[in-house]
Write an enzyme that holds these catalytic residues in place. Structure first.
Site, PDB file in Angstrom:
ATOM      1  N   CYS A  56      52.735  49.420  45.689  1.00 32.34           N
ATOM      2  CA  CYS A  56      51.983  50.546  45.117  1.00 32.34           C
ATOM      3  C   CYS A  56      51.755  51.633  46.160  1.00 32.34           C
ATOM      4  O   CYS A  56      51.923  51.426  47.369  1.00 32.34           O
ATOM      5  CB  CYS A  56      50.658  50.055  44.527  1.00 32.34           C
ATOM      6  N   CYS A  98      49.286  50.847  49.086  1.00 35.51           N
ATOM      7  CA  CYS A  98      49.850  49.959  50.114  1.00 35.51           C
ATOM      8  C   CYS A  98      50.850  50.704  50.988  1.00 35.51           C
ATOM      9  O   CYS A  98      50.911  50.495  52.201  1.00 35.51           O
ATOM     10  CB  CYS A  98      50.499  48.740  49.466  1.00 35.51           C
ATOM     11  N   GLU A 125      42.323  38.729  43.889  1.00 39.31           N
ATOM     12  CA  GLU A 125      41.710  39.403  42.743  1.00 39.31           C
ATOM     13  C   GLU A 125      40.232  39.058  42.635  1.00 39.31           C
ATOM     14  O   GLU A 125      39.702  38.215  43.370  1.00 39.31           O
ATOM     15  CB  GLU A 125      42.485  39.040  41.471  1.00 39.31           C
ATOM     16  N   ASN A 144      47.880  38.642  47.240  1.00 38.57           N
ATOM     17  CA  ASN A 144      46.875  39.427  46.514  1.00 38.57           C
ATOM     18  C   ASN A 144      45.632  38.580  46.247  1.00 38.57           C
ATOM     19  O   ASN A 144      45.722  37.375  45.993  1.00 38.57           O
ATOM     20  CB  ASN A 144      47.430  40.063  45.240  1.00 38.57           C
ATOM     21  N   GLU A 164      50.052  43.360  50.202  1.00 39.30           N
ATOM     22  CA  GLU A 164      50.512  44.125  51.370  1.00 39.30           C
ATOM     23  C   GLU A 164      49.328  44.562  52.229  1.00 39.30           C
ATOM     24  O   GLU A 164      49.376  44.501  53.466  1.00 39.30           O
ATOM     25  CB  GLU A 164      51.297  45.365  50.927  1.00 39.30           C
TER      26      GLU A 164
HETATM   27  N1  THU Z   1      49.941  43.699  43.506  1.00 37.85           N
HETATM   28  C1  THU Z   1      50.219  43.455  44.817  1.00 37.85           C
HETATM   29  O1  THU Z   1      49.604  42.588  45.445  1.00 37.85           O
HETATM   30  N2  THU Z   1      51.187  44.167  45.401  1.00 37.85           N
HETATM   31  C2  THU Z   1      51.989  45.087  44.772  1.00 37.85           C
HETATM   32  O2  THU Z   1      52.877  45.653  45.390  1.00 37.85           O
HETATM   33  C3  THU Z   1      51.762  45.385  43.355  1.00 37.85           C
HETATM   34  C4  THU Z   1      50.620  44.694  42.712  1.00 37.85           C
HETATM   35  C5  THU Z   1      48.911  42.889  42.861  1.00 37.85           C
HETATM   36  C6  THU Z   1      47.626  43.579  42.523  1.00 37.85           C
HETATM   37  C7  THU Z   1      47.100  42.713  41.396  1.00 37.85           C
HETATM   38  O3  THU Z   1      46.429  41.595  41.967  1.00 37.85           O
HETATM   39  C8  THU Z   1      48.367  42.215  40.714  1.00 37.85           C
HETATM   40  O4  THU Z   1      49.408  42.372  41.654  1.00 37.85           O
HETATM   41  C9  THU Z   1      48.714  42.962  39.433  1.00 37.85           C
HETATM   42  O5  THU Z   1      48.765  44.332  39.647  1.00 37.85           O
END
Ligand code: THU
Length: 161
Positions: A112, A115, A64, A62, A75
């Site tokens: 989520c 994704c 941010e 991820n 993902e």
């Molecule tokens: N996040 C993911 O990378 N994948 C998931 O399946 C759920 C959430 C990330 C997004 C954000 O950077 C952090 O987790 C908190 O939601």
């Protein structure tokens, strides 16, 4: 009137010693990718590893941003990288895991909806199921035979003109 039931099956490895070697190796790559996540705001680090039909593995995590909606999940970061690098090569499997630095995850992460939709696109594009392997920091590992099992009755290109 009638009812339609949607059913998905998840294979559960309750003991990690039961996991086949190729899957365990992909999980290990996702775990390494999670450690490289850029998650200074949520402190929740997610890693993914995609196995391609040509044997290559693409990893991601991820990313941010101070403008929160600009960030992207692991993902999608990984799926877009894999498709950008190898546009004609189907994905055979994706492993996803995460690190909660405060309360270690004892159950598998659940991708989520966005994704799931993105991964489904590549499953449809190549007409080949993408196996999905989900893990936490400890506890069981879930194995689904395809993305469609994670996102039943999905919108797809067939609806478009
Ligand atoms: N996040 C993911 O990378 N994948 C998931 O399946 C759920 C959430 C990330 C997004 C954000 O950077 C952090 O987790 C908190 O939601």
């Amino acid at each position: 009137m009638k009812t339609i039931s949607l059913e998905s099956k998840i294979l559960v490895y309750e003991d990690r010693s039961e996991i086949p070697a190729d899957i365990a190796a992909l999980i290990a790559q996702a775990e390494e990718a999670a450690k490289r996540a850029y998650s200074p705001y949520s402190h929740f680090s997610v890693g993914a590893a995609i196995m391609l039909n040509n044997g290559q593995v693409v990893t991601g995590n991820n990313q941010e941003n101070a403008v929160y909606p600009c960030g992207l999940c692991a993902e999608r970061t990984t799926a877009f990288a894999a498709s950008a690098l190898y546009p004609e090569v189907p994905f055979s499997m994706i492993a996803v895991t995460a690190i909660n630095p405060v309360t270690p995850l004892t159950e598998p992460i659940s991708p989520c909806g966005s994704c799931r939709q993105v991964l489904y696109e590549y499953e449809q594009k190549f007409g080949q199921p993408i196996q999905v392997v989900l893990s936490g920091q400890e506890g069981p590992v879930y194995h689904l035979r395809c993305v469609a099992d994670l996102l039943p009755y999905t919108f797809h290109a067939g609806f478009l003109p």
